[in-house]
Design an enzyme around this catalytic site. Sequence first.
Site, mmCIF file in Angstrom:
data_model
loop_
_atom_site.group_PDB
_atom_site.id
_atom_site.type_symbol
_atom_site.label_atom_id
_atom_site.label_comp_id
_atom_site.label_asym_id
_atom_site.label_seq_id
_atom_site.Cartn_x
_atom_site.Cartn_y
_atom_site.Cartn_z
ATOM 1 C CG HIS A 177 2.509 -9.439 -6.084
ATOM 2 N ND1 HIS A 177 1.291 -8.922 -5.706
ATOM 3 C CD2 HIS A 177 3.058 -8.508 -6.910
ATOM 4 C CE1 HIS A 177 1.119 -7.746 -6.283
ATOM 5 N NE2 HIS A 177 2.171 -7.477 -7.007
ATOM 6 C CG ASN A 237 -0.957 -6.431 -3.796
ATOM 7 O OD1 ASN A 237 -0.827 -7.570 -3.343
ATOM 8 N ND2 ASN A 237 -1.679 -6.194 -4.888
ATOM 9 C CG HIS A 238 -5.139 -7.666 -2.321
ATOM 10 N ND1 HIS A 238 -6.429 -7.709 -2.786
ATOM 11 C CD2 HIS A 238 -4.353 -7.871 -3.399
ATOM 12 C CE1 HIS A 238 -6.435 -7.942 -4.088
ATOM 13 N NE2 HIS A 238 -5.181 -8.050 -4.477
ATOM 14 C CG HIS A 242 2.725 -9.603 -1.221
ATOM 15 N ND1 HIS A 242 2.021 -10.776 -1.097
ATOM 16 C CD2 HIS A 242 2.095 -8.904 -2.201
ATOM 17 C CE1 HIS A 242 1.008 -10.775 -1.934
ATOM 18 N NE2 HIS A 242 1.029 -9.658 -2.621
#
Length: 238
Positions: A167, A43-44, A92
Site C-alpha cells: 500500500h 484498495n485499487h 494490503h
Amino acid sequence: MHQQPTLQRDPIKLRGSFSLEVILTLFAFKCMSPSAIYLSRGNHESKSMNKIYGFEGEVRSKLSETFVELFAEVFCCLPLAHVINEKIFVVHGGLFSVDGVKLSDIRAIDRFCEPPEEGLMCELLWSDPQPYPGRGPSKRGVGLSFGVDVTKRFLQENNLDLVVRSHEVKDEGYEIEHDGKLITVFSAPNYCDQMGNKGAFIRFEAPDLKPNIVTFSAVPHPDVKPMAYANNFLRMFS
C-alpha cells in the site's frame, strides 16, 4: 481467509499502463497452480478506483466492455487477507480503528461487494502504519494511521507474530517498522515511472519462517506513458 504457502508477494496493484497484462499473468499462474499463489484484494480493486486511475479504460481499449464487468466481479471475490502458517498476517492496507478485532471477525466480512468507505473491510484495504503509538487520521482521507501498540495488540490477541502489508511506495522496496512486527513490501519498482524506488518481495522459509527480503530494480518497458488510460484530469499530472 486462507492458509498461504511460504512465498509472499505484494497484493495486486492496478495502476499503470500494463495492468491488464500483469493481472492476466497472475490469473494464469493461479489457474496453473492454485495452491502455489494466493491473490489479495487491494484498495485499487474497485470500480471507482479503476475508473479514476485507468484500469477500466485500459481493459475497454484492449478487450471490451464485457471484460470491464467481469474484472469488477472477480475483484469482489478476492480475499481481503491471508494467514501464513497461523503466524503471519498478510493484508494490503493495515489494521483497525478499534481494538479486539479477531481473525474470525475478518472471516465474517461479506467481501463480495464494492468496498465501503468505513468499517473493517475499508480499513484492511486503506490503513497505514504510523511511527508513534495510538491511532490518527489517514493522510489519504480513508482508513486510518495505526501505531506500534495497535500492531502488537492485534498480533497478541490473535496469536500471530508478524503483519506484512503493502500500500505504500518504499525507496528500498520494503520497510521494517513497529519493532520488527510489521513489514511493508512494495513490488513495483520505479513506481509510475517516476519514483525511482526499488521493488521487493519476501520469501518465508520453513521451519522458522524468517523473512528473506529480495529487492530488485526496474527494467525497460515498451514506450507507453504511465497511466496512459487514466481520465483526462489525472493525465495532466502524469
